[in-house]
Design a protein around this motif. Structure first.
Motif, PDB file in Angstrom:
ATOM      1  N   PRO A  46      38.624  43.651  53.254  1.00 16.69           N
ATOM      2  CA  PRO A  46      37.376  43.674  52.476  1.00 16.69           C
ATOM      3  C   PRO A  46      37.494  43.098  51.070  1.00 16.69           C
ATOM      4  N   ASP A  47      38.697  43.075  50.503  1.00 17.47           N
ATOM      5  CA  ASP A  47      38.863  42.577  49.128  1.00 17.47           C
ATOM      6  C   ASP A  47      39.390  41.147  49.082  1.00 17.47           C
ATOM      7  N   ALA A  48      39.435  40.460  50.218  1.00 17.10           N
ATOM      8  CA  ALA A  48      40.036  39.125  50.270  1.00 17.10           C
ATOM      9  C   ALA A  48      39.283  38.133  49.375  1.00 17.10           C
ATOM     10  N   TRP A  49      37.945  38.162  49.417  1.00 16.49           N
ATOM     11  CA  TRP A  49      37.177  37.244  48.575  1.00 16.49           C
ATOM     12  C   TRP A  49      37.425  37.518  47.100  1.00 16.49           C
ATOM     13  N   ASP A  50      37.447  38.791  46.704  1.00 13.99           N
ATOM     14  CA  ASP A  50      37.668  39.122  45.294  1.00 13.99           C
ATOM     15  C   ASP A  50      39.003  38.570  44.815  1.00 13.99           C
ATOM     16  N   ARG A  51      40.044  38.744  45.630  1.00  9.88           N
ATOM     17  CA  ARG A  51      41.368  38.256  45.235  1.00  9.88           C
ATOM     18  C   ARG A  51      41.400  36.730  45.190  1.00  9.88           C
ATOM     19  N   TRP A  52      40.718  36.085  46.142  1.00 10.17           N
ATOM     20  CA  TRP A  52      40.717  34.626  46.152  1.00 10.17           C
ATOM     21  C   TRP A  52      39.963  34.077  44.954  1.00 10.17           C
ATOM     22  N   LEU A  53      38.845  34.684  44.587  1.00  7.33           N
ATOM     23  CA  LEU A  53      38.060  34.220  43.450  1.00  7.33           C
ATOM     24  C   LEU A  53      38.807  34.405  42.132  1.00  7.33           C
ATOM     25  N   VAL A  54      39.583  35.478  42.033  1.00  6.55           N
ATOM     26  CA  VAL A  54      40.408  35.666  40.838  1.00  6.55           C
ATOM     27  C   VAL A  54      41.459  34.563  40.740  1.00  6.55           C
ATOM     28  N   ALA A  55      42.050  34.218  41.885  1.00  9.66           N
ATOM     29  CA  ALA A  55      43.075  33.173  41.912  1.00  9.66           C
ATOM     30  C   ALA A  55      42.482  31.773  41.741  1.00  9.66           C
ATOM     31  N   ASN A  56      41.174  31.638  41.960  1.00 14.40           N
ATOM     32  CA  ASN A  56      40.504  30.337  41.843  1.00 14.40           C
ATOM     33  C   ASN A  56      39.285  30.489  40.932  1.00 14.40           C
ATOM     34  N   PRO A  57      39.494  30.641  39.629  1.00 15.36           N
ATOM     35  CA  PRO A  57      38.394  30.940  38.702  1.00 15.36           C
ATOM     36  C   PRO A  57      37.344  29.840  38.602  1.00 15.36           C
ATOM     37  N   ASP A  58      37.691  28.616  38.972  1.00 13.33           N
ATOM     38  CA  ASP A  58      36.720  27.521  38.895  1.00 13.33           C
ATOM     39  C   ASP A  58      35.870  27.397  40.162  1.00 13.33           C
ATOM     40  N   ALA A  59      36.172  28.191  41.177  1.00 11.92           N
ATOM     41  CA  ALA A  59      35.417  28.110  42.433  1.00 11.92           C
ATOM     42  C   ALA A  59      34.033  28.726  42.253  1.00 11.92           C
TER      43      ALA A  59
END
Length: 296
Positions: free
Chosen positions: A195-208
């Motif tokens: 459930p937290d996969a998107w949150d972690r990915w967005l943190v790792a990709n701040p320009d997305a």
């Protein structure tokens, strides 16, 4: 208490599966039962035992002391039954020398099954029994057994593994949704298993671009199908989306980046693999090579 007053075996199996998975829903999926059926069976066990077996913590279930004692007793009993029945089958010559391969549900449906016929064509004398399951490894009798798992959990001492390929994730979508994705006008497809996969990915990709909304899915194979249908953008493991990306059914504009975990082939520690299991293990390792070599 008389033996006739013991809970039914099916009820105990439902309790043990719920205890192991920490969820009635996960137990229902494993046993191919409805959520209500598992709940009824667990309730009957609790009534027979005369004690509360679980307590709710957030959205999950935690065993009470009474539940822990019963879980341990069930595991010992089920393990003993498996060993005894396997021993009888082997003594009577009823073992078919098949290899039982346990694989995570989405990986099995989206990656393994489309390739498994190649193995059967090349090795028609090796029988493979496929079982879907994830997380901790259960005792599977004494026969040949392999498990393909994402290793995000601790293995018990009785198991060992060989790493196969790193887990890498990235947003996938139909090509026609790329402009909406870049504008932030998209629905993020979220799986209950991560459930937290998107949150972690967005943190790792701040320009997305950030999604305007989110939609939950039970499993990654459902998420992949939803993405292929244009329902939204899925954050998919590469192993799940590899064939769709290769076939241009999905695009991955950000590629796939490691999340720090690995997939591995799990088997019993301290015991040599049978000839059939070794054959299957070698094929899996060879077939997995593109998943580890791709440099998206």
């Amino acid at each position: 208490m008389k033996r006739s007053e013991l809970p039914y075996l099916d009820d105990l199996r439902a309790f043990e599966a719920t205890a192991r998975n920490g969820s009635v829903r996960a137990a229902a999926d494993e046993l191919s039962l409805t959520h209500a059926a598992v709940s009824r069976r667990v309730a009957r066990v609790s009534e027979t035992v005369g004690a509360k077996l679980f307590r709710k913590v957030g959205r999950g279930l935690v065993l009470t002391p009474a539940g822990e004692s019963l879980r341990d007793a069930c595991r010992r009993s089920f393990d003993d039954l498996l060993r005894t029945i396997t021993s009888i089958r082997n003594a009577e010559g009823t073992s078919d020398h098949a290899v039982l391969l346990s694989c995570e549900r989405s990986v099995a449906m989206r990656w393994l099954i489309p390739r498994l016929s190649r193995f059967q064509d090349a090795h028609p004398d090796v029988k493979v029994h496929l079982s879907v399951g994830g997380g901790a490894i259960e005792v599977q009798g004494n026969g040949a057994f392999l498990a393909l798992r994402r290793l995000d959990f601790a293995l018990d001492d009785g198991w060992t593994y060989q790493p196969l390929f790193p887990e890498r994730v990235g947003p996938v979508m139909v090509d026609g949704m790329r402009a909406r994705f870049e504008a932030g006008d998209y629905v993020a497809l979220v799986t209950k298993t991560r459930p937290d996969a998107w949150d972690r990915w967005l943190v790792a990709n701040p320009d997305a671009p950030r999604p305007r909304d989110r939609l939950g899915m039970d499993h990654h194979f459902l998420m992949a199908e939803a993405a292929c249908s244009g329902l939204g953008v899925g954050l998919s493991p590469y192993v799940i989306a590899a064939d769709d990306v290769a076939g241009n059914r999905l695009v991955a504009p950000f590629g796939f980046s490691p999340d720090g975990s690995d997939y591995g082939l799990v088997y019993r520690a301290g015991a040599a693999l049978s000839e059939e299991a070794q054959c299957l293990a070698d094929w899996i390792r060879s077939t997995c090579k593109p998943l580890g070599n791709r440099s998206d």
